[in-house]
Design a protein around this motif. Structure first.
Motif, mmCIF file in Angstrom:
data_model
loop_
_atom_site.group_PDB
_atom_site.id
_atom_site.type_symbol
_atom_site.label_atom_id
_atom_site.label_comp_id
_atom_site.label_asym_id
_atom_site.label_seq_id
_atom_site.Cartn_x
_atom_site.Cartn_y
_atom_site.Cartn_z
ATOM 1 N N LEU A 17 -9.152 9.233 10.098
ATOM 2 C CA LEU A 17 -9.362 10.282 9.100
ATOM 3 C C LEU A 17 -9.520 9.675 7.711
ATOM 4 O O LEU A 17 -8.770 8.762 7.337
ATOM 5 C CB LEU A 17 -8.200 11.266 9.105
ATOM 6 N N PRO A 18 -10.479 10.169 6.932
ATOM 7 C CA PRO A 18 -10.696 9.607 5.584
ATOM 8 C C PRO A 18 -9.440 9.603 4.724
ATOM 9 O O PRO A 18 -9.200 8.647 3.965
ATOM 10 C CB PRO A 18 -11.772 10.524 4.992
ATOM 11 N N GLN A 19 -8.628 10.641 4.844
ATOM 12 C CA GLN A 19 -7.413 10.724 4.025
ATOM 13 C C GLN A 19 -6.345 9.723 4.442
ATOM 14 O O GLN A 19 -5.352 9.529 3.732
ATOM 15 C CB GLN A 19 -6.840 12.139 4.053
ATOM 16 N N ASN A 20 -6.537 9.080 5.597
ATOM 17 C CA ASN A 20 -5.582 8.081 6.077
ATOM 18 C C ASN A 20 -5.989 6.652 5.718
ATOM 19 O O ASN A 20 -5.336 5.694 6.138
ATOM 20 C CB ASN A 20 -5.408 8.180 7.593
ATOM 21 N N ILE A 21 -7.073 6.507 4.953
ATOM 22 C CA ILE A 21 -7.580 5.183 4.592
ATOM 23 C C ILE A 21 -7.335 4.927 3.111
ATOM 24 O O ILE A 21 -7.761 5.710 2.256
ATOM 25 C CB ILE A 21 -9.086 5.064 4.887
ATOM 26 N N PHE A 30 -3.232 0.672 24.091
ATOM 27 C CA PHE A 30 -1.993 1.364 23.741
ATOM 28 C C PHE A 30 -2.125 2.878 23.691
ATOM 29 O O PHE A 30 -1.173 3.569 23.348
ATOM 30 C CB PHE A 30 -1.479 0.848 22.394
ATOM 31 N N GLY A 31 -3.304 3.387 24.019
ATOM 32 C CA GLY A 31 -3.498 4.829 24.008
ATOM 33 C C GLY A 31 -3.468 5.434 22.616
ATOM 34 O O GLY A 31 -3.144 6.617 22.441
ATOM 35 N N THR A 32 -3.840 4.667 21.620
ATOM 36 C CA THR A 32 -3.825 5.141 20.240
ATOM 37 C C THR A 32 -4.811 6.278 20.033
ATOM 38 O O THR A 32 -5.955 6.215 20.484
ATOM 39 C CB THR A 32 -4.163 3.984 19.273
ATOM 40 N N ASN A 33 -4.352 7.306 19.348
ATOM 41 C CA ASN A 33 -5.229 8.382 18.880
ATOM 42 C C ASN A 33 -5.737 7.974 17.499
ATOM 43 O O ASN A 33 -4.960 7.884 16.554
ATOM 44 C CB ASN A 33 -4.441 9.686 18.788
ATOM 45 N N PRO A 34 -7.043 7.708 17.350
ATOM 46 C CA PRO A 34 -7.537 7.182 16.070
ATOM 47 C C PRO A 34 -7.276 8.102 14.882
ATOM 48 O O PRO A 34 -7.167 7.631 13.749
ATOM 49 C CB PRO A 34 -9.031 6.981 16.312
ATOM 50 N N SER A 35 -7.147 9.391 15.136
ATOM 51 C CA SER A 35 -6.881 10.319 14.032
ATOM 52 C C SER A 35 -5.482 10.142 13.450
ATOM 53 O O SER A 35 -5.181 10.639 12.362
ATOM 54 C CB SER A 35 -7.067 11.769 14.486
ATOM 55 N N LYS A 36 -4.633 9.389 14.166
ATOM 56 C CA LYS A 36 -3.270 9.131 13.691
ATOM 57 C C LYS A 36 -3.147 7.784 12.987
ATOM 58 O O LYS A 36 -2.089 7.476 12.432
ATOM 59 C CB LYS A 36 -2.289 9.186 14.864
ATOM 60 N N ILE A 37 -4.192 6.971 13.037
ATOM 61 C CA ILE A 37 -4.137 5.630 12.452
ATOM 62 C C ILE A 37 -4.062 5.716 10.929
ATOM 63 O O ILE A 37 -4.791 6.479 10.289
ATOM 64 C CB ILE A 37 -5.350 4.791 12.876
ATOM 65 N N ILE A 38 -3.187 4.893 10.366
ATOM 66 C CA ILE A 38 -3.112 4.698 8.925
ATOM 67 C C ILE A 38 -3.775 3.356 8.632
ATOM 68 O O ILE A 38 -3.421 2.330 9.234
ATOM 69 C CB ILE A 38 -1.652 4.687 8.434
ATOM 70 N N ALA A 39 -4.743 3.330 7.714
ATOM 71 C CA ALA A 39 -5.532 2.127 7.463
ATOM 72 C C ALA A 39 -5.472 1.738 5.993
ATOM 73 O O ALA A 39 -5.376 2.588 5.102
ATOM 74 C CB ALA A 39 -6.984 2.350 7.880
ATOM 75 N N ALA A 40 -5.544 0.432 5.743
ATOM 76 C CA ALA A 40 -5.521 -0.078 4.376
ATOM 77 C C ALA A 40 -6.423 -1.295 4.263
ATOM 78 O O ALA A 40 -6.408 -2.167 5.129
ATOM 79 C CB ALA A 40 -4.092 -0.435 3.965
ATOM 80 N N ALA A 88 -9.109 -8.099 4.301
ATOM 81 C CA ALA A 88 -8.081 -7.994 5.334
ATOM 82 C C ALA A 88 -7.816 -6.500 5.495
ATOM 83 O O ALA A 88 -7.599 -5.789 4.504
ATOM 84 C CB ALA A 88 -6.812 -8.718 4.929
ATOM 85 N N ILE A 89 -7.863 -6.035 6.732
ATOM 86 C CA ILE A 89 -7.689 -4.610 7.011
ATOM 87 C C ILE A 89 -6.494 -4.440 7.934
ATOM 88 O O ILE A 89 -6.432 -5.036 9.011
ATOM 89 C CB ILE A 89 -8.956 -3.999 7.652
ATOM 90 N N ILE A 90 -5.549 -3.630 7.504
ATOM 91 C CA ILE A 90 -4.365 -3.314 8.304
ATOM 92 C C ILE A 90 -4.539 -1.937 8.924
ATOM 93 O O ILE A 90 -4.933 -0.978 8.239
ATOM 94 C CB ILE A 90 -3.091 -3.334 7.438
ATOM 95 N N LEU A 91 -4.242 -1.824 10.217
ATOM 96 C CA LEU A 91 -4.251 -0.549 10.929
ATOM 97 C C LEU A 91 -2.859 -0.331 11.523
ATOM 98 O O LEU A 91 -2.269 -1.262 12.069
ATOM 99 C CB LEU A 91 -5.292 -0.545 12.050
ATOM 100 N N TYR A 92 -2.360 0.896 11.442
ATOM 101 C CA TYR A 92 -1.035 1.190 11.993
ATOM 102 C C TYR A 92 -1.063 2.514 12.741
ATOM 103 O O TYR A 92 -1.517 3.534 12.218
ATOM 104 C CB TYR A 92 0.001 1.251 10.873
ATOM 105 N N ASP A 93 -0.591 2.467 13.978
ATOM 106 C CA ASP A 93 -0.432 3.656 14.814
ATOM 107 C C ASP A 93 1.057 4.000 14.836
ATOM 108 O O ASP A 93 1.826 3.379 15.572
ATOM 109 C CB ASP A 93 -0.942 3.361 16.228
ATOM 110 N N PRO A 94 1.505 4.977 14.026
ATOM 111 C CA PRO A 94 2.937 5.284 13.949
ATOM 112 C C PRO A 94 3.481 5.974 15.194
ATOM 113 O O PRO A 94 4.698 5.944 15.428
ATOM 114 C CB PRO A 94 3.038 6.194 12.718
ATOM 115 N N PHE A 134 0.826 -1.189 0.000
ATOM 116 C CA PHE A 134 0.000 0.000 0.000
ATOM 117 C C PHE A 134 0.868 1.248 0.000
ATOM 118 O O PHE A 134 1.918 1.299 0.659
ATOM 119 C CB PHE A 134 -0.911 0.029 1.235
ATOM 120 N N ASP A 135 0.425 2.266 -0.705
ATOM 121 C CA ASP A 135 1.189 3.514 -0.764
ATOM 122 C C ASP A 135 1.287 4.173 0.606
ATOM 123 O O ASP A 135 2.360 4.642 1.008
ATOM 124 C CB ASP A 135 0.531 4.489 -1.750
#
Length: 264
Positions: A227-231, A166-176, A129-135, A15-16
């Motif tokens: 965020l939509p732009q992160n999906i 893990f205290g993830t902020n969902p607005s920071k998640i990168i999803a694919a 299959a959905i990948i989520l990443y909290d950088p 994924f890009d």
């Protein structure tokens, strides 16, 4: 998505949006470049498909080598179309998850992990299959969402587990979202019995019985704060591209392709 050729045989896409992060390896593996024969040709990773198990083990080993992670550190699940997760946090003994000896001891449809050098793998053939990443916190999630999983909102549950543990902020998640059943082929003639009415808004205009599960996943993620732009949605339909990806809906007797992600 960009296609790569592994020196070990497999072909895989990246994924890009996830490729921007150096602390992450991932791949959406095609069905090509493996050891399986006949209906399972050739990179099948599913042990419960009827394929020769030794061929599956060889395929799993090639995927681990391609990702640069020890095959004994590969985690596969017994996927049951639910919304349970395996949580790998801080310390995890992966010896029992050696791809050659593992007997699907974890019945779940998602993995959330912050452990480096562990490869999480979903097995799919039309399901998402959905990948989520909290950088920020260096946390990954890899989950399997068929139409039942979509109704259970396993995508949203994955975000919740990352936030809770893990205290993830969902607005920071990168999803694919990997190649899967597209609205062109997602026909559910018995949808009034199978799919709750709240999801009928995802029927598409082309045909009363077709559903857009890609949009459903986008909405479930954004409702949790992604965020939509992160999906990134691949928008590749597996029945339409069965020469590249296994499709149970089109082929019935077939394999499962791998979607893998790990922290390094």
């Amino acid at each position: 998505m960009l296609l790569h050729e592994s020196p070990y045989g497999p072909q895989y896409y990246c994924f890009d949006n996830l490729s921007r992060f150096s602390g992450l390896v991932h791949g959406v593996f095609t069905r090509n470049g493996g050891s399986s024969k006949n209906n399972f040709k050739s990179l099948n990773v599913g042990l419960s498909t009827g394929d020769n198990k030794e061929s599956v083990y060889l395929n799993r080993r090639a995927i681990a080598k391609t990702m640069g992670i020890d095959e004994k550190q590969s985690v596969y699940l017994n996927q049951v179309h639910g919304k349970e997760f395996l949580l790998l946090k801080d310390v995890y003994n992966t010896k029992a998850n050696n791809a050659k000896y593992q007997q699907y001891q974890y019945a779940a449809d998602g993995i959330v992990s912050n452990i480096k050098e562990v490869l999480t793998v979903m097995q799919v053939a039309d399901c998402q299959a959905i990948i989520l990443y909290d950088p920020e916190n260096k946390v990954i999630a890899n989950l399997h969402s068929g139409w039942r999983g979509s109704i259970l909102n396993i995508a949203g549950r994955g975000v919740e587990i990352m936030m809770e543990n893990f205290g993830t902020n969902p607005s920071k998640i990168i999803a694919a979202v990997a190649p899967s059943l597209g609205p062109c082929c997602a026909e559910f003639k018995n949808y009034r019995d199978e799919i709750p009415e709240e999801f009928w808004k995802y029927r598409i205009d082309v045909h009363e019985y077709h559903f857009d599960f890609w949009q459903m996943s986008r909405d479930q993620l954004t409702e949790k704060g992604v965020l939509p732009q992160n999906i990134e949605v691949s928008r590749v339909c597996t029945p339409c591209t069965s020469h590249l990806f296994y499709s149970y809906r089109k082929e019935k007797i077939t394999g499962r392709f791998a979607v893998a992600v790990g922290l390094i």
